[in-house]
Design a protein around this motif. Structure first.
Motif, mmCIF file in Angstrom:
data_model
loop_
_atom_site.group_PDB
_atom_site.id
_atom_site.type_symbol
_atom_site.label_atom_id
_atom_site.label_comp_id
_atom_site.label_asym_id
_atom_site.label_seq_id
_atom_site.Cartn_x
_atom_site.Cartn_y
_atom_site.Cartn_z
ATOM 1 N N ILE A 1 8.361 -14.511 9.892
ATOM 2 C CA ILE A 1 6.944 -14.159 9.777
ATOM 3 C C ILE A 1 6.687 -12.770 10.356
ATOM 4 N N SER A 2 7.360 -12.447 11.466
ATOM 5 C CA SER A 2 7.161 -11.138 12.102
ATOM 6 C C SER A 2 7.678 -10.007 11.217
ATOM 7 N N TYR A 3 8.919 -10.136 10.761
ATOM 8 C CA TYR A 3 9.543 -9.031 10.040
ATOM 9 C C TYR A 3 9.124 -8.945 8.572
ATOM 10 N N GLU A 4 8.521 -10.009 8.046
ATOM 11 C CA GLU A 4 7.951 -9.926 6.697
ATOM 12 C C GLU A 4 6.862 -8.865 6.626
ATOM 13 N N LEU A 5 6.151 -8.685 7.715
ATOM 14 C CA LEU A 5 5.090 -7.671 7.749
ATOM 15 C C LEU A 5 5.664 -6.286 7.504
ATOM 16 N N SER A 6 6.753 -5.973 8.187
ATOM 17 C CA SER A 6 7.344 -4.635 8.028
ATOM 18 C C SER A 6 7.978 -4.455 6.655
ATOM 19 N N VAL A 7 8.602 -5.521 6.127
ATOM 20 C CA VAL A 7 9.154 -5.440 4.774
ATOM 21 C C VAL A 7 8.045 -5.173 3.763
ATOM 22 N N PRO B 1 7.820 10.324 4.573
ATOM 23 C CA PRO B 1 7.320 8.936 4.637
ATOM 24 C C PRO B 1 8.192 7.940 3.873
ATOM 25 N N ALA B 2 8.784 8.356 2.756
ATOM 26 C CA ALA B 2 9.663 7.467 1.992
ATOM 27 C C ALA B 2 10.953 7.175 2.759
ATOM 28 N N ILE B 3 11.484 8.184 3.442
ATOM 29 C CA ILE B 3 12.698 7.984 4.250
ATOM 30 C C ILE B 3 12.418 7.026 5.403
ATOM 31 N N ILE B 4 11.255 7.211 6.051
ATOM 32 C CA ILE B 4 10.865 6.313 7.148
ATOM 33 C C ILE B 4 10.681 4.896 6.619
ATOM 34 N N ALA B 5 10.022 4.763 5.464
ATOM 35 C CA ALA B 5 9.816 3.438 4.862
ATOM 36 C C ALA B 5 11.149 2.766 4.555
ATOM 37 N N PHE B 6 12.115 3.540 4.045
ATOM 38 C CA PHE B 6 13.441 2.987 3.736
ATOM 39 C C PHE B 6 14.140 2.502 4.996
ATOM 40 N N MET B 7 14.093 3.293 6.060
ATOM 41 C CA MET B 7 14.753 2.906 7.317
ATOM 42 C C MET B 7 14.137 1.629 7.881
ATOM 43 N N ILE B 8 12.805 1.561 7.866
ATOM 44 C CA ILE B 8 12.133 0.363 8.381
ATOM 45 C C ILE B 8 12.450 -0.845 7.503
ATOM 46 N N TYR B 9 12.466 -0.617 6.195
ATOM 47 C CA TYR B 9 12.761 -1.718 5.269
ATOM 48 C C TYR B 9 14.145 -2.299 5.527
ATOM 49 N N MET B 10 15.143 -1.455 5.720
ATOM 50 C CA MET B 10 16.502 -1.944 5.923
ATOM 51 C C MET B 10 16.628 -2.698 7.246
ATOM 52 N N ILE B 11 15.969 -2.208 8.293
ATOM 53 C CA ILE B 11 16.010 -2.902 9.587
ATOM 54 C C ILE B 11 15.316 -4.255 9.467
ATOM 55 N N ALA B 12 14.095 -4.248 8.899
ATOM 56 C CA ALA B 12 13.321 -5.488 8.775
ATOM 57 C C ALA B 12 13.979 -6.454 7.793
ATOM 58 N N GLY B 13 14.563 -5.922 6.713
ATOM 59 C CA GLY B 13 15.243 -6.777 5.740
ATOM 60 C C GLY B 13 16.452 -7.465 6.336
ATOM 61 N N THR C 1 9.775 -7.414 20.334
ATOM 62 C CA THR C 1 9.267 -6.115 20.790
ATOM 63 C C THR C 1 9.529 -5.038 19.746
ATOM 64 N N LEU C 2 10.729 -5.057 19.159
ATOM 65 C CA LEU C 2 11.077 -4.070 18.131
ATOM 66 C C LEU C 2 10.083 -4.104 16.973
ATOM 67 N N GLU C 3 9.707 -5.316 16.543
ATOM 68 C CA GLU C 3 8.782 -5.446 15.417
ATOM 69 C C GLU C 3 7.354 -5.071 15.797
ATOM 70 N N LYS D 1 5.893 -3.760 18.586
ATOM 71 C CA LYS D 1 5.564 -2.552 19.350
ATOM 72 C C LYS D 1 6.054 -1.263 18.696
ATOM 73 N N TYR D 2 7.021 -1.385 17.797
ATOM 74 C CA TYR D 2 7.593 -0.167 17.208
ATOM 75 C C TYR D 2 7.472 -0.125 15.678
ATOM 76 N N LEU D 3 8.122 -1.062 14.978
ATOM 77 C CA LEU D 3 8.162 -0.983 13.518
ATOM 78 C C LEU D 3 6.780 -1.105 12.886
ATOM 79 N N LEU D 4 5.975 -2.065 13.332
ATOM 80 C CA LEU D 4 4.658 -2.280 12.725
ATOM 81 C C LEU D 4 3.726 -1.084 12.912
ATOM 82 N N PRO D 5 3.564 -0.544 14.142
ATOM 83 C CA PRO D 5 2.708 0.655 14.286
ATOM 84 C C PRO D 5 3.208 1.858 13.485
#
Length: 354
Positions: free
Chosen positions: A169-175, A210-222, A325-327, A329-333
């Motif tokens: 549920i947490s990491y679905e938000l970032s994906v 922004p696309a590079i940042i989105a890709f990095m977050i997507y891979m971590i959250a995925g 905390t990673l999700e 405090k960091y990835l979501l903001p």
């Protein structure tokens, strides 16, 4: 110019010449389902073999090398072993939910695979809400994990299932938010249209930083959403035995095991489609050789699969507090700020066009 038909439409056209249209549509669905079941099984076994080879390479080991040439049939032998194993359980388990849980996981992965665009023609269902469908259907898999952990009547399985619920549920938000960032750039949820937009360049290039940042977050959250290391709190062997599937054996265990690898493939395939042009060649459009698109799609996907395996065999497991905390405090903001920046870039492009 004739619009290319999907694999479903082509099969249905062929069947209509032999039977009524309504019967042809049903038979076509069954044939397509069998094709994708075959892809599902072969891809799962192949990915298990790759995982073992990559793990051996990172740890300076040999890996599978006995069954078949260079161990190529090792996963086939493991599959036969699981098929022949006795299906065990516990007396106090909720039998109905215990037996139902693996099917939630396997069916959700199979349904998601059906909308992936291997090429223009090789796509079972090209729906206009493709990204939304993938996000929604991937959420169903966690229900199977929760049911399996709870119905097993095992405290370790229940703890693993509860961790899975919190983590997914947490990491679905970032994906979802990282994909939403790219949807702002394309203006469409349909996967085929997202690929068409990339004929002028991959979205990871068109979208700039922004696309590079989105890709990095997507891979971590995925990676976290698939419960793989370093986010494998759900199956932490040193703490929970096998986690949510502790009480499963035989083919029911195999369903959970296979679904994990297919979900990893799906996460990589979505990234290859949204960020790297799916079946489009980096050297130009391959309209004249359409089946070459399958090669490019699989090549991009397998590179990203290797990246996820690299995560697993490089980083140590996170604690539960570190994982959340990673999700939160960091990835979501970062994701929220990134969406605003992407919206500003898209607005600037529209202003220039006007």
């Amino acid at each position: 110019m004739r619009i290319p038909l999907s694999i479903t439409d082509n099969i249905q056209e062929w069947l209509v010449s032999m039977m009524s249209e309504s019967a042809a549509s049903y038979v076509a669905m069954i044939i397509v389902a069998l094709i994708y079941l075959g892809i599902f099984a072969i891809a799962g076994l192949f990915l298990v073999l790759i995982e073992r080879r990559v793990a051996a390479w990172f740890q300076l080991r040999i890996g599978p090398n006995r069954v078949g040439f260079q161990g190529l049939l090792q996963t086939m032998a493991d599959a036969l072993k699981l098929v022949s194993k006795e299906l065990t359980g516990t007396d106090r388990a909720d039998k109905f939910l215990y037996n139902l849980a693996p099917y939630f996981v396997i069916i959700s992965a199979l349904m998601a695979l059906g909308v992936m665009p291997f090429t223009k023609e090789f796509q079972a269902f090209d729906i206009n809400i493709g990204i939304f469908f993938l996000i929604a259907i991937s959420s169903i898999g966690v229900i199977g994990i929760l049911l399996g952990g709870w119905a097993s009547n095992n405290k370790f399985a229940l703890i693993g299932a509860m961790r899975s619920g919190v983590q997914t549920i947490s990491y679905e938000l970032s994906v979802g938010l990282s994909l939403l960032t790219m949807i702002l750039l394309t203006g469409s949820l349909q996967l085929s249209e997202i690929v068409e937009v990339q004929k002028g360049g991959w979205l990871i290039v068109q979208g700039h930083i922004p696309a590079i940042i989105a890709f990095m977050i997507y891979m971590i959250a995925g990676t976290a959403e698939t419960n793989r290391a370093p986010f494998d709190m759900v199956e932490a062997e040193s703490e929970l035995g096998a986690g949510f599937h502790t009480e499963y054996s035989g083919m029911k265990f195999a369903y959970f095991f296979l679904a994990e690898f297919i979900n990893m493939f799906l996460i990589a395939a979505i990234a290859a489609t949204v960020f790297f042009g799916a079946w489009l060649s980096p050297f130009g459009i391959t309209e004249s050789i359409p089946w070459l698109g399958v090669f490019w799609f699989l090549a991009k996907t397998l590179v990203l699969v290797f990246l996820m395996m690299w995560f697993r065999w490089t980083f140590p497991r996170l604690r539960v507090d570190q994982l959340l905390t990673l999700e939160w405090k960091y990835l979501l903001p970062i994701n929220l700020v990134n969406i605003v920046i992407m919206a500003f870039i898209v607005w600037q492009k529209l202003i220039i066009q006007i």
